[in-house]
Motif scaffolding. Structure first.
Motif, mmCIF file in Angstrom:
data_model
loop_
_atom_site.group_PDB
_atom_site.id
_atom_site.type_symbol
_atom_site.label_atom_id
_atom_site.label_comp_id
_atom_site.label_asym_id
_atom_site.label_seq_id
_atom_site.Cartn_x
_atom_site.Cartn_y
_atom_site.Cartn_z
ATOM 1 N N MET A 30 -2.822 -20.363 -3.867
ATOM 2 C CA MET A 30 -4.131 -20.241 -3.256
ATOM 3 C C MET A 30 -4.027 -19.765 -1.799
ATOM 4 O O MET A 30 -4.783 -18.904 -1.374
ATOM 5 N N LYS A 31 -3.060 -20.341 -1.077
ATOM 6 C CA LYS A 31 -2.851 -19.943 0.318
ATOM 7 C C LYS A 31 -2.495 -18.459 0.409
ATOM 8 O O LYS A 31 -2.966 -17.745 1.290
ATOM 9 N N ARG A 32 -1.680 -17.991 -0.521
ATOM 10 C CA ARG A 32 -1.244 -16.593 -0.549
ATOM 11 C C ARG A 32 -2.433 -15.656 -0.784
ATOM 12 O O ARG A 32 -2.548 -14.602 -0.176
ATOM 13 N N VAL A 33 -3.332 -16.043 -1.683
ATOM 14 C CA VAL A 33 -4.518 -15.238 -1.984
ATOM 15 C C VAL A 33 -5.435 -15.181 -0.758
ATOM 16 O O VAL A 33 -5.936 -14.110 -0.408
ATOM 17 N N LEU A 34 -5.644 -16.313 -0.115
ATOM 18 C CA LEU A 34 -6.490 -16.338 1.078
ATOM 19 C C LEU A 34 -5.901 -15.490 2.204
ATOM 20 O O LEU A 34 -6.632 -14.782 2.901
ATOM 21 N N LEU A 35 -4.586 -15.541 2.361
ATOM 22 C CA LEU A 35 -3.925 -14.719 3.382
ATOM 23 C C LEU A 35 -4.097 -13.239 3.064
ATOM 24 O O LEU A 35 -4.362 -12.424 3.949
ATOM 25 N N TRP A 36 -3.955 -12.867 1.791
ATOM 26 C CA TRP A 36 -4.120 -11.469 1.387
ATOM 27 C C TRP A 36 -5.557 -11.023 1.653
ATOM 28 O O TRP A 36 -5.792 -9.917 2.140
ATOM 29 N N LEU A 37 -6.528 -11.874 1.345
ATOM 30 C CA LEU A 37 -7.931 -11.535 1.596
ATOM 31 C C LEU A 37 -8.240 -11.459 3.091
ATOM 32 O O LEU A 37 -9.056 -10.641 3.521
ATOM 33 N N TRP A 38 -7.603 -12.310 3.891
ATOM 34 C CA TRP A 38 -7.770 -12.290 5.340
ATOM 35 C C TRP A 38 -7.327 -10.939 5.902
ATOM 36 O O TRP A 38 -7.889 -10.426 6.852
ATOM 37 N N GLN A 39 -6.317 -10.346 5.277
ATOM 38 C CA GLN A 39 -5.788 -9.042 5.700
ATOM 39 C C GLN A 39 -6.300 -7.916 4.800
ATOM 40 O O GLN A 39 -5.675 -6.869 4.702
ATOM 41 N N PHE A 40 -7.413 -8.115 4.138
ATOM 42 C CA PHE A 40 -7.881 -7.190 3.108
ATOM 43 C C PHE A 40 -7.925 -5.726 3.533
ATOM 44 O O PHE A 40 -7.425 -4.871 2.805
ATOM 45 N N PRO A 41 -8.498 -5.376 4.698
ATOM 46 C CA PRO A 41 -8.552 -3.942 5.036
ATOM 47 C C PRO A 41 -7.160 -3.287 5.083
ATOM 48 O O PRO A 41 -6.961 -2.199 4.535
ATOM 49 N N GLN A 42 -6.209 -3.957 5.716
ATOM 50 C CA GLN A 42 -4.861 -3.401 5.817
ATOM 51 C C GLN A 42 -4.194 -3.310 4.436
ATOM 52 O O GLN A 42 -3.564 -2.318 4.098
ATOM 53 N N ASN A 43 -4.322 -4.376 3.653
ATOM 54 C CA ASN A 43 -3.667 -4.410 2.348
ATOM 55 C C ASN A 43 -4.243 -3.378 1.391
ATOM 56 O O ASN A 43 -3.504 -2.744 0.645
ATOM 57 N N ILE A 44 -5.550 -3.179 1.410
ATOM 58 C CA ILE A 44 -6.151 -2.207 0.493
ATOM 59 C C ILE A 44 -5.751 -0.781 0.883
ATOM 60 O O ILE A 44 -5.481 0.058 0.022
ATOM 61 N N ILE A 45 -5.665 -0.501 2.183
ATOM 62 C CA ILE A 45 -5.200 0.821 2.623
ATOM 63 C C ILE A 45 -3.747 1.035 2.192
ATOM 64 O O ILE A 45 -3.387 2.120 1.725
ATOM 65 N N ALA A 46 -2.922 0.004 2.310
ATOM 66 C CA ALA A 46 -1.522 0.111 1.881
ATOM 67 C C ALA A 46 -1.425 0.382 0.386
ATOM 68 O O ALA A 46 -0.625 1.221 -0.046
ATOM 69 N N LEU A 47 -2.235 -0.281 -0.412
ATOM 70 C CA LEU A 47 -2.206 -0.044 -1.861
ATOM 71 C C LEU A 47 -2.669 1.363 -2.212
ATOM 72 O O LEU A 47 -2.130 1.992 -3.126
ATOM 73 N N ILE A 48 -3.638 1.878 -1.473
ATOM 74 C CA ILE A 48 -4.082 3.260 -1.689
ATOM 75 C C ILE A 48 -2.954 4.234 -1.351
ATOM 76 O O ILE A 48 -2.710 5.200 -2.076
ATOM 77 N N ILE A 49 -2.251 3.971 -0.262
ATOM 78 C CA ILE A 49 -1.118 4.826 0.120
ATOM 79 C C ILE A 49 -0.034 4.779 -0.949
ATOM 80 O O ILE A 49 0.521 5.817 -1.327
ATOM 81 N N ILE A 50 0.265 3.600 -1.448
ATOM 82 C CA ILE A 50 1.279 3.472 -2.507
ATOM 83 C C ILE A 50 0.858 4.247 -3.744
ATOM 84 O O ILE A 50 1.660 4.948 -4.355
ATOM 85 N N LYS A 51 -0.405 4.158 -4.101
ATOM 86 C CA LYS A 51 -0.898 4.797 -5.323
ATOM 87 C C LYS A 51 -0.986 6.313 -5.209
ATOM 88 O O LYS A 51 -0.610 7.033 -6.134
ATOM 89 N N PHE A 52 -1.464 6.826 -4.065
ATOM 90 C CA PHE A 52 -1.774 8.249 -3.986
ATOM 91 C C PHE A 52 -0.842 9.080 -3.118
ATOM 92 O O PHE A 52 -0.775 10.289 -3.275
ATOM 93 N N ILE A 53 -0.137 8.483 -2.163
ATOM 94 C CA ILE A 53 0.735 9.270 -1.291
ATOM 95 C C ILE A 53 2.188 9.142 -1.698
ATOM 96 O O ILE A 53 2.885 10.128 -1.880
ATOM 97 N N TYR A 54 2.654 7.916 -1.855
ATOM 98 C CA TYR A 54 4.043 7.712 -2.277
ATOM 99 C C TYR A 54 4.109 7.689 -3.794
ATOM 100 O O TYR A 54 4.237 6.654 -4.420
ATOM 101 N N THR A 55 4.008 8.857 -4.396
ATOM 102 C CA THR A 55 4.022 8.964 -5.849
ATOM 103 C C THR A 55 5.429 9.291 -6.338
ATOM 104 O O THR A 55 6.302 9.669 -5.551
#
Length: 140
Positions: free
Chosen positions: A1-26
């Motif tokens: 639960m703590k891990r999920v809350l931390l990920w959500l606290w950093q949501f803007p950064q984490n979602i941008i990183a996932l987009i980069i992983i998906k579309f740039i580092y292919t």
């Protein structure tokens, strides 16, 4: 639960990183290896046509393969992760925006070492274990 809350606290950064992983580092244009330490994802990258390496977004560190062996760069990147965990959604306007503007005016990075974002990352990373290299190698 703590891990999920931390990920959500950093949501803007984490979602941008996932987009980069998906579309740039292919698979087509890069080679990435993933290592995970203390909930941080280290992507060691070799990218043929990418414009970025050695940067941090949320819990994701993108570091070039040649920088992987320098503990100083790993520790500084980990310091950025820690600052992201502290500032949460304020991290982008308080750390990234000034850093990008600064990089625009100093593209060589000559004065980068004394910039306040670098100093914050260094201070935060000093509280961490001595060698991130040894930790990441043991987690593989």
């Amino acid at each position: 639960m703590k891990r999920v809350l931390l990920w959500l606290w950093q949501f803007p950064q984490n979602i941008i990183a996932l987009i980069i992983i998906k579309f740039i580092y292919t698979d087509y244009n890069s080679y990435c290896t993933l290592k995970k330490v203390n909930g941080v994802y280290f992507y060691s990258t070799i990218c043929r046509s990418c414009f970025m390496d050695d940067f941090t977004l949320g819990d994701y560190i993108f570091i070039s393969a040649d920088s992987w062996l320098t503990d100083i760069k790993l520790r500084k990147s980990y310091g950025y992760v820690l600052s992201s965990r502290i500032l949460g959604p304020l991290w982008i306007p308080l750390i990234i925006v000034p850093r990008v503007i600064y990089a625009y005016f100093d593209p060589v990075g000559y004065f980068q070492r004394k910039f306040f974002t670098e100093e914050i990352a260094k201070k935060l990373s000093k509280k961490q274990p001595q060698s991130l290299i040894n930790e990441t190698e043991s987690k593989i």
